[in-house]
Design a protein around this motif. Structure first.
Motif, PDB file in Angstrom:
ATOM      1  N   ILE A   1       0.835  -1.189   0.000  1.00  0.00           N
ATOM      2  CA  ILE A   1       0.000   0.000   0.000  1.00  0.00           C
ATOM      3  C   ILE A   1       0.875   1.246   0.000  1.00  0.00           C
ATOM      4  O   ILE A   1       1.758   1.384   0.848  1.00  0.00           O
ATOM      5  N   PRO A   2       0.670   2.160  -0.939  1.00  0.00           N
ATOM      6  CA  PRO A   2       1.435   3.411  -0.907  1.00  0.00           C
ATOM      7  C   PRO A   2       1.013   4.275   0.279  1.00  0.00           C
ATOM      8  O   PRO A   2      -0.172   4.365   0.604  1.00  0.00           O
ATOM      9  N   LEU A   3       1.986   4.903   0.932  1.00  0.00           N
ATOM     10  CA  LEU A   3       1.680   5.743   2.090  1.00  0.00           C
ATOM     11  C   LEU A   3       1.062   7.076   1.688  1.00  0.00           C
ATOM     12  O   LEU A   3       0.303   7.664   2.472  1.00  0.00           O
ATOM     13  N   ALA A   4       1.356   7.562   0.498  1.00  0.00           N
ATOM     14  CA  ALA A   4       0.824   8.848   0.062  1.00  0.00           C
ATOM     15  C   ALA A   4      -0.697   8.813   0.054  1.00  0.00           C
ATOM     16  O   ALA A   4      -1.311   7.903  -0.495  1.00  0.00           O
ATOM     17  N   GLY A   5      -1.313   9.795   0.694  1.00  0.00           N
ATOM     18  CA  GLY A   5      -2.762   9.860   0.767  1.00  0.00           C
ATOM     19  C   GLY A   5      -3.374   9.063   1.903  1.00  0.00           C
ATOM     20  O   GLY A   5      -4.591   9.095   2.103  1.00  0.00           O
ATOM     21  N   MET A   6      -2.560   8.340   2.653  1.00  0.00           N
ATOM     22  CA  MET A   6      -3.062   7.528   3.763  1.00  0.00           C
ATOM     23  C   MET A   6      -3.165   8.387   5.028  1.00  0.00           C
ATOM     24  O   MET A   6      -2.498   9.412   5.165  1.00  0.00           O
ATOM     25  N   SER A   7      -4.001   7.963   5.963  1.00  0.00           N
ATOM     26  CA  SER A   7      -4.063   8.599   7.280  1.00  0.00           C
ATOM     27  C   SER A   7      -4.136   7.524   8.356  1.00  0.00           C
ATOM     28  O   SER A   7      -4.531   6.390   8.084  1.00  0.00           O
ATOM     29  N   VAL A   8      -3.740   7.894   9.560  1.00  0.00           N
ATOM     30  CA  VAL A   8      -3.672   6.951  10.680  1.00  0.00           C
ATOM     31  C   VAL A   8      -4.387   7.564  11.879  1.00  0.00           C
ATOM     32  O   VAL A   8      -4.238   8.754  12.161  1.00  0.00           O
ATOM     33  N   ARG A   9      -5.128   6.739  12.597  1.00  0.00           N
ATOM     34  CA  ARG A   9      -5.748   7.223  13.830  1.00  0.00           C
ATOM     35  C   ARG A   9      -5.945   6.076  14.810  1.00  0.00           C
ATOM     36  O   ARG A   9      -6.089   4.920  14.434  1.00  0.00           O
ATOM     37  N   GLU A  10      -5.913   6.433  16.085  1.00  0.00           N
ATOM     38  CA  GLU A  10      -6.132   5.455  17.144  1.00  0.00           C
ATOM     39  C   GLU A  10      -7.571   4.942  17.117  1.00  0.00           C
ATOM     40  O   GLU A  10      -8.496   5.676  16.790  1.00  0.00           O
ATOM     41  N   VAL A  11      -7.732   3.704  17.535  1.00  0.00           N
ATOM     42  CA  VAL A  11      -9.064   3.135  17.736  1.00  0.00           C
ATOM     43  C   VAL A  11      -9.202   2.796  19.219  1.00  0.00           C
ATOM     44  O   VAL A  11      -8.396   2.038  19.763  1.00  0.00           O
ATOM     45  N   PRO A  12     -10.189   3.359  19.918  1.00  0.00           N
ATOM     46  CA  PRO A  12     -10.382   3.013  21.335  1.00  0.00           C
ATOM     47  C   PRO A  12     -10.589   1.512  21.493  1.00  0.00           C
ATOM     48  O   PRO A  12     -11.381   0.906  20.772  1.00  0.00           O
ATOM     49  N   SER A  13      -9.866   0.906  22.412  1.00  0.00           N
ATOM     50  CA  SER A  13      -9.974  -0.536  22.636  1.00  0.00           C
ATOM     51  C   SER A  13      -9.546  -0.868  24.054  1.00  0.00           C
ATOM     52  O   SER A  13      -8.974  -0.029  24.765  1.00  0.00           O
TER      53      SER A  13
ATOM     54  N   THR B   1      -7.172  -2.863  24.905  1.00  0.00           N
ATOM     55  CA  THR B   1      -5.715  -2.959  24.999  1.00  0.00           C
ATOM     56  C   THR B   1      -5.033  -1.614  24.801  1.00  0.00           C
ATOM     57  O   THR B   1      -3.906  -1.420  25.255  1.00  0.00           O
ATOM     58  N   GLY B   2      -5.685  -0.685  24.123  1.00  0.00           N
ATOM     59  CA  GLY B   2      -5.055   0.587  23.816  1.00  0.00           C
ATOM     60  C   GLY B   2      -3.967   0.480  22.782  1.00  0.00           C
ATOM     61  O   GLY B   2      -3.147   1.384  22.640  1.00  0.00           O
ATOM     62  N   CYS B   3      -3.958  -0.629  22.031  1.00  0.00           N
ATOM     63  CA  CYS B   3      -2.895  -0.870  21.058  1.00  0.00           C
ATOM     64  C   CYS B   3      -3.452  -1.059  19.648  1.00  0.00           C
ATOM     65  O   CYS B   3      -2.912  -1.826  18.852  1.00  0.00           O
ATOM     66  N   VAL B   4      -4.550  -0.391  19.337  1.00  0.00           N
ATOM     67  CA  VAL B   4      -5.227  -0.587  18.058  1.00  0.00           C
ATOM     68  C   VAL B   4      -5.279   0.735  17.299  1.00  0.00           C
ATOM     69  O   VAL B   4      -5.576   1.780  17.871  1.00  0.00           O
ATOM     70  N   PHE B   5      -4.962   0.670  16.001  1.00  0.00           N
ATOM     71  CA  PHE B   5      -5.099   1.856  15.161  1.00  0.00           C
ATOM     72  C   PHE B   5      -5.688   1.457  13.816  1.00  0.00           C
ATOM     73  O   PHE B   5      -5.763   0.279  13.463  1.00  0.00           O
ATOM     74  N   GLU B   6      -6.112   2.474  13.071  1.00  0.00           N
ATOM     75  CA  GLU B   6      -6.748   2.260  11.774  1.00  0.00           C
ATOM     76  C   GLU B   6      -5.988   3.030  10.708  1.00  0.00           C
ATOM     77  O   GLU B   6      -5.566   4.164  10.926  1.00  0.00           O
ATOM     78  N   ILE B   7      -5.789   2.397   9.550  1.00  0.00           N
ATOM     79  CA  ILE B   7      -5.232   3.097   8.401  1.00  0.00           C
ATOM     80  C   ILE B   7      -6.339   3.236   7.360  1.00  0.00           C
ATOM     81  O   ILE B   7      -7.089   2.305   7.108  1.00  0.00           O
ATOM     82  N   THR B   8      -6.467   4.428   6.805  1.00  0.00           N
ATOM     83  CA  THR B   8      -7.499   4.695   5.806  1.00  0.00           C
ATOM     84  C   THR B   8      -6.890   5.516   4.673  1.00  0.00           C
ATOM     85  O   THR B   8      -5.799   6.079   4.801  1.00  0.00           O
ATOM     86  N   GLY B   9      -7.621   5.587   3.583  1.00  0.00           N
ATOM     87  CA  GLY B   9      -7.209   6.381   2.438  1.00  0.00           C
ATOM     88  C   GLY B   9      -8.363   6.501   1.473  1.00  0.00           C
ATOM     89  O   GLY B   9      -9.296   5.677   1.497  1.00  0.00           O
ATOM     90  N   SER B  10      -8.317   7.505   0.626  1.00  0.00           N
ATOM     91  CA  SER B  10      -9.426   7.725  -0.297  1.00  0.00           C
ATOM     92  C   SER B  10      -9.602   6.590  -1.285  1.00  0.00           C
ATOM     93  O   SER B  10     -10.695   6.344  -1.775  1.00  0.00           O
ATOM     94  N   MET B  11      -8.526   5.855  -1.583  1.00  0.00           N
ATOM     95  CA  MET B  11      -8.610   4.803  -2.582  1.00  0.00           C
ATOM     96  C   MET B  11      -8.251   3.426  -2.027  1.00  0.00           C
ATOM     97  O   MET B  11      -7.968   2.500  -2.789  1.00  0.00           O
ATOM     98  N   ILE B  12      -8.246   3.277  -0.698  1.00  0.00           N
ATOM     99  CA  ILE B  12      -7.997   1.959  -0.121  1.00  0.00           C
ATOM    100  C   ILE B  12      -9.065   1.668   0.927  1.00  0.00           C
ATOM    101  O   ILE B  12      -9.633   2.586   1.514  1.00  0.00           O
ATOM    102  N   GLU B  13      -9.334   0.405   1.132  1.00  0.00           N
ATOM    103  CA  GLU B  13     -10.278   0.010   2.166  1.00  0.00           C
ATOM    104  C   GLU B  13      -9.597   0.134   3.517  1.00  0.00           C
ATOM    105  O   GLU B  13      -8.428  -0.235   3.675  1.00  0.00           O
ATOM    106  N   SER B  14     -10.309   0.665   4.500  1.00  0.00           N
ATOM    107  CA  SER B  14      -9.707   0.861   5.819  1.00  0.00           C
ATOM    108  C   SER B  14      -9.363  -0.476   6.457  1.00  0.00           C
ATOM    109  O   SER B  14     -10.032  -1.483   6.229  1.00  0.00           O
ATOM    110  N   ARG B  15      -8.305  -0.458   7.252  1.00  0.00           N
ATOM    111  CA  ARG B  15      -7.850  -1.667   7.936  1.00  0.00           C
ATOM    112  C   ARG B  15      -7.593  -1.355   9.401  1.00  0.00           C
ATOM    113  O   ARG B  15      -7.005  -0.325   9.733  1.00  0.00           O
ATOM    114  N   ILE B  16      -8.043  -2.260  10.255  1.00  0.00           N
ATOM    115  CA  ILE B  16      -7.830  -2.153  11.698  1.00  0.00           C
ATOM    116  C   ILE B  16      -6.625  -3.014  12.055  1.00  0.00           C
ATOM    117  O   ILE B  16      -6.553  -4.182  11.680  1.00  0.00           O
TER     118      ILE B  16
END
Length: 376
Positions: free
Chosen positions: A157-169, A171-186
């Protein structure tokens, strides 16, 4: 832009590098806990309390903080299969990766960080074990075979255009990657230290990738267009699934389903006859028109038509012309000229439908299509 931006008649009168493979394999998976699922389900409703790329409690001096955290970890500690990260890095560069596609892994540059994680898409209930490898401009995703001690390629996955954010959980060790042209992943990390390294280092390199891409756009299109060979068509289909498409509208292109066929064509409104080059992309339910700039460096969205609301008629009465016409009750007729007989036959094959199916179109809602672009 001229013709075909696709438009409805009503709107016309009044004036959006390497292959990414979806991570749906089941091997090495675990159940996602109810509390974690609840936390994720509220993710998009609670953006005001979630760390984002531009604000939150993890925004420090990313590079210094990441390097400090990496140094704090024992470099000799085993990361996987009794091997340290340095040994795994050498293993990745020396041994073939099953299912690898595209250029050599050496072309990706130096490894920034890597570790074992659990990952799932936002539509899946189970987490799958994955080994993530962060490079300066790409994120490599590998599945793990613990019996054979090997990796299998699952996506880049290219990093350009991607964003990262924490996901409340819990464990406190979960984040999400999203982008305009990729499906989000936890992504769930195995420790708080790894979590902070992943979040900070990924954000840092996203900024670098965005700056790099704006200065040095990818030229892979120069090799794929015109898509006059089968291998070019296959590569271009995959390229569209992860690349940024300017002016894109509606749901992400990945959600339109697999591409059935694509071709470079000449397109014109019947009323004007001014042909322009377009990339015609056929999905199961939609026909999408894209434009490619003169330098073959970028793609822009020009319109979408639902197949249920249109029909194609052969217009090749003139000798040597592979032309058909697309019509619909709420659109201006469009002429499409193909450059090869194969493109002509396959486009018609996917577009033509029995007349009785067209009778049902009148009871359907009007197709949602973008406005016609201004003529230059």
């Amino acid at each position: 832009m001229g013709c075909c931006s696709v438009s409805a008649r009503q709107a016309a009168s009044a004036g959006a590098r390497q292959d990414e493979v979806e991570l749906l394999e089941i091997g090495g998976s675990r159940k996602w806990s109810i509390s974690e699922a609840q936390s994720e389900s509220s993710l998009h409703l609670r953006d005001h309390v979630i760390t984002t790329e531009t604000g939150g409690n993890l925004i420090l001096d990313e590079d210094e903080d990441v390097q400090g955290r990496i140094r704090a970890l024992n470099p000799q500690a085993a990361a996987l299969w009794g091997r340290t990260r340095a040994e795994l890095r050498n293993f990745l560069f020396a041994q073939p990766i099953a299912g690898w596609e595209g250029e050599s892994i050496h072309s990706l540059g130096e490894i920034v960080w890597s570790s074992l994680v659990f990952m799932r898409t936002c539509h899946m209930e189970e987490m799958s074990e994955r080994y993530l490898v962060l490079f300066s401009f790409q994120l490599l995703i590998l599945s793990v075979d613990h019996m054979q001690k090997t990796f299998t390629y699952q996506g880049l996955i290219p990093l350009a255009g991607m964003s990262v954010r924490e996901v409340p959980s819990d464990t406190g060790c979960v984040f999400e990657i999203t982008g305009s042209m990729i499906e989000s992943r936890i992504i769930s990390c195995l420790s708080p230290d790894e979590f902070h390294i992943w979040v900070l280092s990924t954000r840092h390199h996203i900024k670098m990738a965005n700056a790099h891409c704006s200065a040095c756009p990818s030229n892979i299109l120069k090799f794929l267009v015109p898509c006059d060979e089968p291998w070019k068509k296959r590569k271009l289909m995959k390229y569209l699934s992860y690349s940024t498409i300017l002016k894109w509208e509606g749901k992400p292109i990945q959600h339109l389903g697999p591409i059935h066929y694509l071709a470079m064509v000449q397109v014109a409104y019947v009323s004007t006859g001014n042909f322009v080059e377009r990339l015609l992309v056929l999905f199961a339910e939609d026909l999408v028109f894209l434009s490619i700039d003169s330098e073959r460096a970028g793609i822009a969205y020009e319109g979408k038509l639902p197949l249920a609301g249109i029909q194609a008629k052969e217009k090749s009465a003139l000798l040597g012309r592979l032309e058909f016409e697309i019509t619909g009750s709420l659109m201006e007729p469009i002429l499409v000229t193909c450059s090869t007989a194969e493109d002509y036959e396959k486009c018609l094959f996917h577009l033509q439908k029995p007349e009785e199916n067209l009778d049902t179109v009148t009871v359907q809602p009007p197709p949602m299509v973008p406005k016609k672009s201004q003529k230059r």
